[in-house]
Design a protein around this motif. Structure first.
Motif, short mmCIF file in Angstrom:
data_model
loop_
_atom_site.label_atom_id
_atom_site.label_comp_id
_atom_site.label_asym_id
_atom_site.label_seq_id
_atom_site.Cartn_x
_atom_site.Cartn_y
_atom_site.Cartn_z
N MET A 18 -11.10 -38.84 -10.67
CA MET A 18 -10.55 -38.46 -9.36
C MET A 18 -9.10 -37.96 -9.52
SD MET A 18 -11.03 -38.05 -6.24
CE MET A 18 -12.60 -38.71 -5.81
N ILE A 19 -8.31 -38.75 -10.21
CA ILE A 19 -6.95 -38.28 -10.53
C ILE A 19 -6.91 -38.13 -12.05
CG2 ILE A 19 -4.49 -38.76 -10.37
CD1 ILE A 19 -5.17 -40.87 -8.28
N ARG A 20 -6.38 -37.02 -12.50
CA ARG A 20 -6.37 -36.81 -13.92
C ARG A 20 -5.01 -36.27 -14.36
NH1 ARG A 20 -11.26 -35.10 -16.82
NH2 ARG A 20 -10.60 -34.76 -18.97
N PHE A 21 -4.37 -37.00 -15.25
CA PHE A 21 -3.11 -36.54 -15.83
C PHE A 21 -3.41 -36.04 -17.23
CE2 PHE A 21 -1.41 -39.15 -12.53
CZ PHE A 21 -0.16 -38.63 -12.26
N GLU A 22 -2.98 -34.83 -17.54
CA GLU A 22 -3.20 -34.32 -18.89
C GLU A 22 -1.85 -34.00 -19.51
OE1 GLU A 22 -6.31 -31.20 -18.99
OE2 GLU A 22 -6.78 -31.96 -17.00
N GLU A 23 -1.44 -34.82 -20.45
CA GLU A 23 -0.20 -34.60 -21.21
C GLU A 23 0.95 -34.18 -20.28
OE1 GLU A 23 0.80 -35.27 -24.16
OE2 GLU A 23 -1.15 -36.19 -24.59
N VAL A 24 1.17 -34.97 -19.25
CA VAL A 24 2.17 -34.58 -18.26
C VAL A 24 3.54 -35.09 -18.67
CG1 VAL A 24 2.91 -34.89 -15.87
CG2 VAL A 24 0.51 -34.50 -16.39
N SER A 25 4.54 -34.25 -18.56
CA SER A 25 5.91 -34.72 -18.65
C SER A 25 6.70 -34.05 -17.54
CB SER A 25 6.53 -34.39 -20.02
OG SER A 25 6.78 -33.01 -20.10
N VAL A 26 7.66 -34.78 -16.99
CA VAL A 26 8.45 -34.25 -15.89
C VAL A 26 9.92 -34.32 -16.27
CG1 VAL A 26 9.09 -34.52 -13.47
CG2 VAL A 26 6.76 -35.03 -14.19
N THR A 27 10.58 -33.19 -16.17
CA THR A 27 12.02 -33.16 -16.42
C THR A 27 12.70 -32.69 -15.15
OG1 THR A 27 11.45 -32.37 -18.62
CG2 THR A 27 13.79 -32.36 -18.03
N TYR A 28 13.58 -33.54 -14.60
CA TYR A 28 14.30 -33.12 -13.40
C TYR A 28 15.44 -32.22 -13.78
CZ TYR A 28 11.68 -36.44 -10.64
OH TYR A 28 10.68 -37.11 -10.00
N LEU A 50 7.38 -29.65 -14.36
CA LEU A 50 6.25 -30.49 -14.74
C LEU A 50 5.44 -29.74 -15.79
CD1 LEU A 50 4.12 -32.64 -12.45
CD2 LEU A 50 2.93 -31.08 -13.94
N ARG A 51 5.34 -30.33 -16.96
CA ARG A 51 4.49 -29.76 -18.00
C ARG A 51 3.18 -30.51 -18.02
NH1 ARG A 51 8.28 -26.66 -20.59
NH2 ARG A 51 10.25 -27.76 -20.37
N GLY A 52 2.16 -29.84 -18.50
CA GLY A 52 0.84 -30.47 -18.48
C GLY A 52 0.15 -30.16 -17.18
N ARG A 53 -0.85 -30.98 -16.84
CA ARG A 53 -1.63 -30.65 -15.66
C ARG A 53 -2.04 -31.94 -14.95
NH1 ARG A 53 -6.05 -26.83 -14.67
NH2 ARG A 53 -6.22 -26.23 -16.83
N VAL A 54 -1.91 -31.88 -13.62
CA VAL A 54 -2.38 -32.98 -12.79
C VAL A 54 -3.45 -32.43 -11.88
CG1 VAL A 54 -1.74 -34.76 -11.14
CG2 VAL A 54 -0.06 -33.96 -12.79
N THR A 55 -4.63 -33.03 -11.90
CA THR A 55 -5.66 -32.60 -10.96
C THR A 55 -6.10 -33.78 -10.12
OG1 THR A 55 -7.19 -32.84 -12.81
CG2 THR A 55 -6.65 -30.61 -12.15
N VAL A 56 -6.28 -33.52 -8.84
CA VAL A 56 -6.74 -34.53 -7.90
C VAL A 56 -7.98 -33.99 -7.22
CG1 VAL A 56 -6.13 -35.94 -5.92
CG2 VAL A 56 -4.35 -35.21 -7.51
#
Lengths: 373, 626
Positions: free
Chosen positions: B1-11, B61-67
């Motif tokens: 349902m929620i999928r994080f794929e190699e996510v990194s977040v840099t503000y 945001l690098r990578g991919r978030v799918t909901v």
């Protein structure tokens, strides 16, 4: 709209009945009422009538405002009104006034100004006529502000939103967020001033107000951003897929309609446009409304329990309109009574039937069921 | 349902990614708990699910978030609004409308649901969350817990497939938290809703989690897996896990029930230790020798006995009557017949003696407060003695904050009297009042005006007429690694609290009030706060704290005052009040009942003490003869 049944307070008892309605009056009714009062205030400078108007508005607010935080903004508006009046008087005292007068109350030392500042006077004679004149004008402004404050206290502007057509909804939200900015700011100032006490600083006085200024603004800004995020996350601004044809028609209708309204108004106001003015204006209004209606298709919004416009709403809005109309009539019929002269100095009298008309404004206090506290 | 794929977040402006290597999947219908210390990026991960990160916060945001199959890169938050419901940390920032009912409907209106559907769901949600009585109330007038429930309700009504909650129970009283969690549980079980939530108060939520995602430290890749497994390595853990680790249970129990079933052995060991300890204490008391007494007490591991022993100026009964210092938090060995002396020692303190009442720092007599037509407090009688720590507990909206406000003069009593250090708070000029009483408000930010820590401290010293540097010294003590030019807004929740505390303490008020001090604090920050407050109490400061955190109350409070509907319904020693109430009992108490232990620290101390010495046994025998 007319299908809504006026409800008494007792009916607002919690009950699962599908038609049970909160004892709210349509917010538009309160705003129309206060607009009517405001219009009436612009028709007269008679201090007695204005005082009566302010008293009438205040009475209705006192009987019908809720315990909600936005209801407290009335006090803020009342203070603002008083400040406006005082500033107006102070300017007259310091800068003088073009009103010729013979009753000198006091003479301030006049500051000699260089020749290029001719026409401006600092200090000098203060006459009763000048003071009275600016007092009348100030009171008129104050009455207007109090009317707006009354509307704010009786119906939150956010509730008005529900009655906007779908196409205008998003603009409306922006306006309402801007409108509620002020009450929130006031609440913040109060909270932070209270917190100053905890730091051992006086929680009253101007300095206290100034020192919390920056944190209050910062907080308000942060809250706006947070609110925008929350609204977005909850689907604000979602659009439905609309065929390109419909979209183009909407744009054409709205723009064309607005142009028509402009042209029609121009035609009505100029001497030679009397013939085409009215039909063009009418066509413009129709086209703009159609555009708005069609534009509503783009927003998938629905409305939850829209406020009914019932008998009470008609009466409240009507009482405001009646006050405005009657005073407008009176100002034409009897301009002397509604605009008491200051040269020569005369005591204002209370014209009887306009005063009775102003009293109509208190009608809501008696007919509208109170909100359960 | 929620999928994080190699996510990194840099503000923006940050050198390092706030989170990196986030790679996990939340299957449909699971309740997943995101845990980790403050500042590891839990909120960032949650924000990425609803698309607010990075659409609203900025950053990369690098990578991919799918909901639910929708990529957050191509879908803005509003386009995810029908599948994701988000509640942030501050419910007030979440509200768009003014009243409860409108707020519940707002999300559905945006999505364009049919009026009948909206009506039905609003009614259902009002019932589900117990908000029916509040439906017409302006949101601003609700208590914190009620607001939290409205915020949750407002995202429930559109029936999203995914719920994302950031600290949903931190502001709630234990009962309200249970309610909210029960609702979540029902959504997960009956409707198949997927829930992802972050929470500092693990003792409340960890047992409901199907899986745990652990962010161990800032920038570290998250671990995910079975709650019990992860809890054994997590830097943050609830008391039940702490106790489990102490006792060496494996797999770790996460619920009180599981722990109880394993605890029989531990209870026995503890009973034995306490029996031993009590003999030593009794010996100390009978010998009436201060030095000897404290040595024996240390041997027995009982701080109370140490206090009693050190004061014992030749009276064996001192132990029984001595006003306890921090010893209150020490466990009475209830079910051991060998400890009559100790039981006497721990018996409920008699009502304050007249001699004591003269020294009261705060005295409230039949106080009533009415505000905006609502009675907030009625018939409150309360006294606070120096060195005493009182926990005010009770439902959200029970009047705790109002009571604190009246002690510091923010709230004017409608009837009755309030005296703090001999002064009437609301009539005392603020400058004098700060030296008698200080309050750290629920939102510590309200106290901070300056734009650097140093400026804040200078101002605090000036306000309090304290020697320059007083406040800064306190800050350094509480927050060793804060530089002078940090902006108060950049501090974490716990750091801000510490700064506000330092500002208040600069005036050295003998009475210190704290409103919800542990909201948003992780266990480490809480432990630091506990140390600081204990030290203050030992110096003779009286502390009154309004809190929902039963673990905190168990840890530091000598006395608990329960409020309900503006009235005091119970007032007594912590052990007595919390043990007798199922919702206010800390986890350790529930696990080790009927032995009245309150905290893991106590258990640890008791287990660490050496077993009964022959000497103490002899001493006990001698006392028995006497």
């Amino acid at each position: 709209m007319g299908s809504a049944v006026p409800r008494q307070r007792g009916q607002a008892e919690p009950g699962p009945g599908p038609q049970q309605r909160r004892a709210h009056l349509h917010p538009g009714a309160w705003w129309l009422w206060s607009l009517g009062l405001g219009t009436a205030a612009t028709r007269t400078t008679n201090p007695l009538l204005l005082a009566l108007l302010i008293a009438a508005a205040g009475y209705v607010v006192a009987t019908h405002r809720s315990a909600a935080p936005w209801a407290r903004s009335y006090t803020a508006f009342a203070r603002l009104a008083a400040a406006v009046l005082l500033i107006r008087l102070a300017f007259t005292v310091v800068l003088g006034s073009p009103i010729p007068g013979t009753h000198v109350l006091l003479t301030l030392p006049e500051v000699p100004l260089p020749h290029w500042a001719q026409g401006i006077r600092l200090g000098g004679e203060v006459t009763a006529e000048a003071l009275l004149f600016s007092g009348y004008n100030g009171l008129q402004l104050a009455a207007l502000l109090i009317c707006v404050g009354a509307a704010n206290a009786l119906a939150s502007p956010a509730r008005l939103l529900k009655s906007l057509p779908g196409a205008l909804y998003e603009v409306g939200v922006a306006v309402v967020v801007a409108l509620t900015f002020a009450p929130h700011l006031i609440a913040d100032v109060q909270r932070l001033r209270a917190a100053r006490r905890l730091r051992g600083r006086p929680d009253r006085g101007i300095r206290g107000l100034l020192q919390v200024g920056l944190p209050v603004l910062e907080g308000a800004l942060e809250r706006s951003v947070a609110l925008a995020a929350a609204m977005d996350a909850r689907g604000y601004g979602r659009t439905a897929a609309v065929p390109a044809r419909v979209r183009r028609t909407t744009t054409a209708l709205t723009l064309g309609g607005l142009l028509g309204v402009c042209a029609g108004t121009y035609g009505l106001l100029t001497a030679e446009g009397g013939t085409y003015g009215l039909p063009v204006l009418g066509a413009g209004v129709v086209a703009a409304l159609a555009g708005l209606r069609l534009g509503g298709r783009r927003t998938p919004r629905t409305r939850y329990r829209p406020e009914p416009w019932g008998v009470h709403a008609w009466l409240v809005a009507g009482s405001g309109a009646a006050v405005a109309a009657l005073l407008a009539l009176a100002s034409v019929r009897d301009p002397q009574a509604l605009h008491p002269g200051v040269v020569p100095l005369v005591a204002p009298t209370l014209p009887l039937w306009p005063a009775a008309a102003v009293l109509l404004a208190t009608l809501p206090a008696f007919i509208v069921p109170k909100e359960p506290s | 349902m929620i999928r994080f794929e190699e996510v990194s977040v840099t503000y923006e402006g940050a050198a390092e990614p706030t989170v990196r290597g986030v790679d996990f999947e939340v299957p449909e219908g699971e309740l997943v708990l995101l845990v980790g210390p403050s500042g590891v990026g839990k909120s960032t991960v949650l924000g990425a699910v609803s698309g607010l990160v990075p659409h609203f916060t900025g950053g990369t945001l690098r990578g991919r978030v799918t909901v639910a199959g929708r990529d957050t890169r191509t879908h803005r938050p509003r386009e995810l609004a029908d599948v994701v419901g988000t509640v942030g940390q501050d419910p007030l920032a979440h509200f768009v409308t003014d009243t409860v009912e409108d707020e519940l409907a707002y999300g559905m209106e945006s999505l364009g649901l049919a009026p009948e559907v909206m009506r039905r769901r609003v009614e259902e949600t009002l019932d589900l969350l117990g908000l029916a009585d509040l439906r017409d109330r302006p949101i601003a007038t609700l208590s914190g817990g009620q607001q939290q429930r409205v915020a949750i309700g407002s995202v429930l009504t559109p029936h999203p497939q995914v719920l994302v909650l950031d600290e949903p129970t931190s502001a709630l009283d234990p009962a309200a938290a249970e309610e909210v969690l029960a609702v979540l549980q029902r959504l997960v079980h009956d409707l198949g809703t997927t829930v992802l939530l972050a929470e500092h108060r693990l003792e409340r939520v960890v047992q409901y989690a199907d899986r745990v995602v652990l962010l161990p430290s800032p920038g570290a890749a998250p671990l995910h897996g079975d709650p019990a497994e992860l809890m054994s390595v997590s830097p943050v853990y609830p008391p039940v896990v702490d106790l489990g680790r102490l006792a060496g249970w494996s797999p770790l129990p996460l619920t009180v029930r599981d722990a109880r079933r394993r605890a029989a052995d531990l209870r026995e060991r503890l009973a034995a230790r306490v029996a031993a300890g009590s003999r030593a204490d009794a010996a100390a008391g009978s010998r009436a020798d201060a030095a000897e007494g404290s040595r024996a007490a240390v041997a027995g591991g009982s701080r109370a006995a140490a206090a009693a022993g050190s004061r014992a100026a030749g009276a064996a009964r001192v132990g029984a009557a001595a006003p306890r210092q921090r010893g209150q938090a020490t466990p009475p060995p209830a079910e051991t017949s060998t400890a009559p002396a100790l039981r006497r020692l721990f018996r409920r303190r008699p009502t304050p003696t007249p001699e004591l009442s003269r020294q009261h720092i705060a005295e409230i007599r039949s106080l009533a407060v009415r505000r905006d037509r609502i009675t907030a407090l009625r018939h409150i009688d309360l006294t606070v003695a120096p060195g005493e720590t009182v926990a005010l507990m009770g439902r959200n909206g029970a009047g705790k904050s109002t009571l604190l406000g009246s002690l510091v003069g923010l709230v004017e009593p409608t009837a009755g009297t309030v005296h703090v250090g001999g002064a009437v708070p609301h009539r005392t000029p603020p400058r004098d009042l700060v030296r008698r009483v200080g309050l750290v408000p629920q939102e510590p930010r309200d106290l901070l005006y300056a734009d650097t820590v140093a400026a804040e401290c200078t101002a605090a010293d000036r306000d309090a007429d304290a020697a320059p540097g007083t406040c800064r010294a306190l800050v350094s003590e509480l927050l060793p690694d804060i530089t002078d030019d940090t902006h108060p807004r950049d501090l974490s929740e716990g750091q801000r609290l510490a700064l506000a505390l330092a500002v208040v303490l600069a005036a050295r008020p003998p009475l210190l009030l704290l409103d919800e001090p542990t909201r948003g604090l992780d266990y480490a920050a809480k432990a630091r706060l506990v140390t600081v407050l204990r030290a203050l109490a030992a110096e003779g400061h009286a502390i009154v704290l309004a809190t929902h955190d039963v673990e905190l109350a168990a840890e530091i409070a000598h006395r608990v005052v329960l409020l309900a509907d503006g009235e005091v319904i119970a007032d007594g020693p912590t052990a007595e009040i919390v043990v007798s109430s199922p919702s206010y009992a800390p986890q350790v108490t529930k696990i080790l009942a009927p032995q009245p232990w309150l905290t893991v620290t106590e258990v640890r101390d008791a287990l660490a003490s050496p077993p009964t010495t022959a000497q103490a046994r002899k001493a006990h025998a001698r006392e028995a003869q006497a």
